[in-house]
Design an enzyme around this catalytic site. Sequence first.
Site, short mmCIF file in Angstrom:
data_model
loop_
_atom_site.label_atom_id
_atom_site.label_comp_id
_atom_site.label_asym_id
_atom_site.label_seq_id
_atom_site.Cartn_x
_atom_site.Cartn_y
_atom_site.Cartn_z
N ASN A 32 0.83 -1.20 0.00
CA ASN A 32 0.00 0.00 0.00
C ASN A 32 0.86 1.25 0.00
O ASN A 32 0.79 2.05 0.92
CB ASN A 32 -0.88 0.05 1.25
CG ASN A 32 -1.83 -1.12 1.34
OD1 ASN A 32 -2.86 -1.14 0.70
ND2 ASN A 32 -1.46 -2.10 2.13
N PRO A 33 1.67 1.45 -1.02
CA PRO A 33 2.63 2.55 -0.96
C PRO A 33 2.01 3.93 -0.98
O PRO A 33 2.64 4.89 -0.58
CB PRO A 33 3.51 2.33 -2.19
CG PRO A 33 2.66 1.56 -3.13
CD PRO A 33 1.77 0.70 -2.28
N LYS A 34 0.77 4.07 -1.49
CA LYS A 34 0.20 5.40 -1.61
C LYS A 34 -0.93 5.64 -0.63
O LYS A 34 -1.78 6.49 -0.84
CB LYS A 34 -0.31 5.62 -3.04
CG LYS A 34 0.79 5.42 -4.05
CD LYS A 34 0.66 6.24 -5.27
CE LYS A 34 1.99 6.22 -6.00
NZ LYS A 34 1.90 6.22 -7.42
N ASN A 35 -0.95 4.92 0.45
CA ASN A 35 -2.03 5.01 1.41
C ASN A 35 -1.67 5.99 2.52
O ASN A 35 -0.73 5.76 3.28
CB ASN A 35 -2.27 3.60 1.96
CG ASN A 35 -3.39 3.57 2.96
OD1 ASN A 35 -3.44 4.36 3.89
ND2 ASN A 35 -4.30 2.64 2.78
#
Lengths: 288, 257
Positions: B104-107
Amino acid sequence: SGNQLQSWFYFWFFNATDINGKFLHQNIKNKTKKTLTRIIIRNGCVDKNFFSSENLLSLYSALFTLFCFENFSLEIYRNFQITIYNFLRKIKSQKTYRCSRFGESDPRTFFCILAISSMLNILTKNLKKNTPFYFQNSCNFDGGFGCEKMGESHGALTYCQLASLTFFSDRKFSNHIHPNFENWLIKKLKPFEFGIQGRLTKLPDSCYLFWIGGISIICCFLFPIEFLNIILFCKEKKTQGFCDQIGKIPDLYHTCYSLCGLAFLNFTEKKLKFFKEIILKKNKKKIF
Amino acid sequence: MAASPPIYLEAMEWDDTQPIPQDDGPDPVVLINYSVEFVEVMGYLRAVLEKNEKSPRALSLTERVIGLNAANYTVWGFRRECIDALGLDWADELLWVTELAPDNPKNYQIWHHRRCCLKKLGGHPDELEFLDDFLTDEDLDDGKNYHAWAHRQWVIKEYNLWEGELAFLDRMLELDARNNSAYNQRFYVMKHTTDMSVAVREREIEWVLAQIAQIPNNDSAWAYLRGMAEGFSLSTFEPIKKAAAALCARDPPPPPP
């Protein structure tokens, strides 16, 4: 709690149809209006269990979906004013606003607060208290704005900051615009790469037609009509929806903001025509 | 109307709780087709939130919910409250959320949760190493991840980890000379660790002119140059005068009319 993006799906869809002037059956409008009205406010306060528990961004998207439709009755409007005002007071921390009770704070939250309270006519001195400090020295070395002081300049966050500034009519706020700001903005327009980027050296994305184009509109900067070509090329053949780059899968988010960008280009073009006509008339007067 | 026992959750563990269904109103528009597991798990979460129950089973329930929908704001806040109430170790929590990062790198929530963990712990020695690995990971290929850089800025400032940052940035620029985040970070470091005197600026301008010489159309380098020269006349800086002279020698400007 419902799916976090649900309110955004509503917003992107209805905003896009609204701008497009597409006809929506009254039935759909009524159903949506009823659902959202009933769900945003429950038991006298902003609903905890729908749209991710009193989250500002979800509230923004839900409210602005409603604002696409006709006006409400005075009773419902007043109810919204009171309930939402209480919610906004609750999420104010010292000098800025959080997304929710547990949430982060950044330019998006500030802009949402101002937009919501302005639409509902509840932008009071209390809500604005201490927040002007937020702008002081908050821009980055290259003129844009990031999520925090000296965070990398980002198109969407800069839009939120600029748009927030417009709510303050105090002239000294123009000091918070960096001298390099216009240059920073123009640099985001990438005609050779066929698009507009949000950060330097990143790939262009059609949604920045709205974020960057929006700043151009607010500040009366350059926004060439040639960018219309991006919209035409980012439109997917089968579904007629819009995607972020040519050849990718379309989605609601990019469709909504590409259409907004289209509206901006239309606005710029009309403004240009209008001024050309005036100049032409003036010249005619000189000749004759 | 009694609900049937849970399928995905442990029935014995939850037999004393009634799940609360999502209320989309009497005539909903655009109903989302949730999976059975999602509906069940969210139902029990709503019940737990209603009771404000901060127990071990509530904690493991939050883990389930996060696994299905990491963007749910409520569950993260509630999870933090559970950890506080149960007196658990925040270092373990930091390890747990580290496992989630690659998927979930853009969470926003995950990064915010990380920050909360660090605040509770008063810092962690491995944090910078985690960020180093994250930003240079070849599989993730996300050296410009906005959240990661914003988090890094906070970590470095909060725990005074300025030393070695410039070396890391040199490494990042070796991987991608056009990494605008790295340039931004360099300015951040300069602003906080130096007095930004003319001497410092001149040194930096000399450095960035060398970068520009290698890749002349590097927008980020030019922006950095401009930022360093901000507030001063360009002729203050020797390197700029030299570079301009060299350009004029190579490509003479047209004579004045």
